[in-house]
Design an enzyme around this catalytic site. Structure first.
Site, mmCIF file in Angstrom:
data_model
loop_
_atom_site.group_PDB
_atom_site.id
_atom_site.type_symbol
_atom_site.label_atom_id
_atom_site.label_comp_id
_atom_site.label_asym_id
_atom_site.label_seq_id
_atom_site.Cartn_x
_atom_site.Cartn_y
_atom_site.Cartn_z
ATOM 1 N N ASP A 8 0.873 -1.168 0.000
ATOM 2 C CA ASP A 8 0.000 0.000 0.000
ATOM 3 C C ASP A 8 0.914 1.223 0.000
ATOM 4 O O ASP A 8 2.133 1.108 0.191
ATOM 5 C CB ASP A 8 -0.882 -0.025 1.249
ATOM 6 C CG ASP A 8 -1.834 1.150 1.315
ATOM 7 O OD1 ASP A 8 -2.361 1.556 0.265
ATOM 8 O OD2 ASP A 8 -2.044 1.679 2.421
ATOM 9 N N ASP A 10 -0.342 5.105 1.006
ATOM 10 C CA ASP A 10 -0.700 6.084 2.041
ATOM 11 C C ASP A 10 -0.846 5.418 3.406
ATOM 12 O O ASP A 10 -1.630 4.486 3.582
ATOM 13 C CB ASP A 10 -2.018 6.777 1.669
ATOM 14 C CG ASP A 10 -1.936 7.467 0.314
ATOM 15 O OD1 ASP A 10 -1.018 8.274 0.121
ATOM 16 O OD2 ASP A 10 -2.780 7.181 -0.549
ATOM 17 N N ALA A 107 -5.174 2.597 -3.537
ATOM 18 C CA ALA A 107 -6.514 3.030 -3.933
ATOM 19 C C ALA A 107 -6.546 4.524 -4.227
ATOM 20 O O ALA A 107 -7.599 5.068 -4.551
ATOM 21 C CB ALA A 107 -7.523 2.682 -2.843
ATOM 22 N N ASP A 164 -1.819 -0.817 6.006
ATOM 23 C CA ASP A 164 -1.982 -0.150 7.309
ATOM 24 C C ASP A 164 -3.428 -0.052 7.743
ATOM 25 O O ASP A 164 -3.701 0.351 8.870
ATOM 26 C CB ASP A 164 -1.400 1.279 7.239
ATOM 27 C CG ASP A 164 -2.245 2.182 6.368
ATOM 28 O OD1 ASP A 164 -2.827 3.143 6.904
ATOM 29 O OD2 ASP A 164 -2.342 1.931 5.163
#
Length: 232
Positions: A8, A10, A107, A164
């Site tokens: 991921d 962010d 995303a 996260d």
């Protein structure tokens, strides 16, 4: 066999969730809507919803695309002036680069991800980069992770996901992939019971886990946990 690590962006590699929040707060304030930090993290980070959903739910009389475009402009400035990597993130990338295939699976919109990758200079680490525009369904759906595995030419079982937030762990589980959750101060109340492991930071991931070998000792509670421990 572990052949690829799917990252991921962010909150996992960069402390950019707070910058996304600030950017949307300013864009929405200009439209006469007050977005709280709590609402941002629930709507975007935990639930995986978008600005169009917020406009519909809260009946905000402004074009979602206009709000998104304004937010991106603000976000680019914030990234260039305030961007910071998460603790241990750059070191971890250097540690696994060349040993495993690496993919960035976020995303976030492509334009938002691009400015982060270019500002930090980490694009070259990744064999594949996927963003929100690459699939119809975003996390918590598994589509992004499944597409990454397809592009890497690997079965899902050969991929390990690092996330996260709850939505990412749910997506990884749905894709049939193992996962490691690295909660932040904003996501530590998320449900990580579907994660294979939970750690406090990327720097605390043991070499054994990267090879999917059984750890020699049971991780200490509060620092790293197995799936069964994290669901207690």
């Amino acid at each position: 066999m572990l052949r690829a690590i799917l990252f991921d962006l962010d909150g996992l590699l960069t402390d950019t969730e707070t910058l996304h929040c600030k950017a949307y707060q300013q864009a929405l304030a200009e439209a006469g809507y007050v977005l709280t930090e709590e609402d941002f993290f629930q709507h975007w980070v935990r639930d995986g919803l978008a600005i169009a959903d917020l406009c519909k739910i809260r009946r905000i009389g402004k074009s979602p695309q206009e709000l998104h475009d304004r937010k991106i402009g603000i976000y680019r400035h914030l990234v260039r002036t305030e961007l910071r990597p998460m603790p241990g993130a750059l070191e971890f990338l250097a540690r696994v680069h060349g040993k495993k295939m690496l993919a960035l699976v976020t995303a976030s919109a492509k334009e938002a991800a691009d400015v982060v990758l270019d500002t930090l200079g980490i694009r070259g680490y990744f064999d594949v980069v996927l963003t929100a525009q690459d699939v119809v369904r975003r996390k918590p759906h598994p589509d992004l992770f499944l597409k990454a595995a397809e592009l890497l030419g690997l079965p899902p079982s050969d991929c390990l996901v690092l996330e996260d937030a709850e939505k990412g762990i749910v997506a990884a589980h749905a894709a049939g992939m193992r996962s490691i959750a690295v909660p932040t101060t904003h996501t530590r109340d998320n449900d990580f019971s579907l994660a294979t492991y939970v750690v406090a930071s990327l720097s605390e991931i043991p070499e054994e886990w990267l090879d999917l070998k059984k750890p020699e000792a049971t991780p200490q509670s509060g620092v790293a946990t197995t799936r069964s421990q994290s669901s207690e």
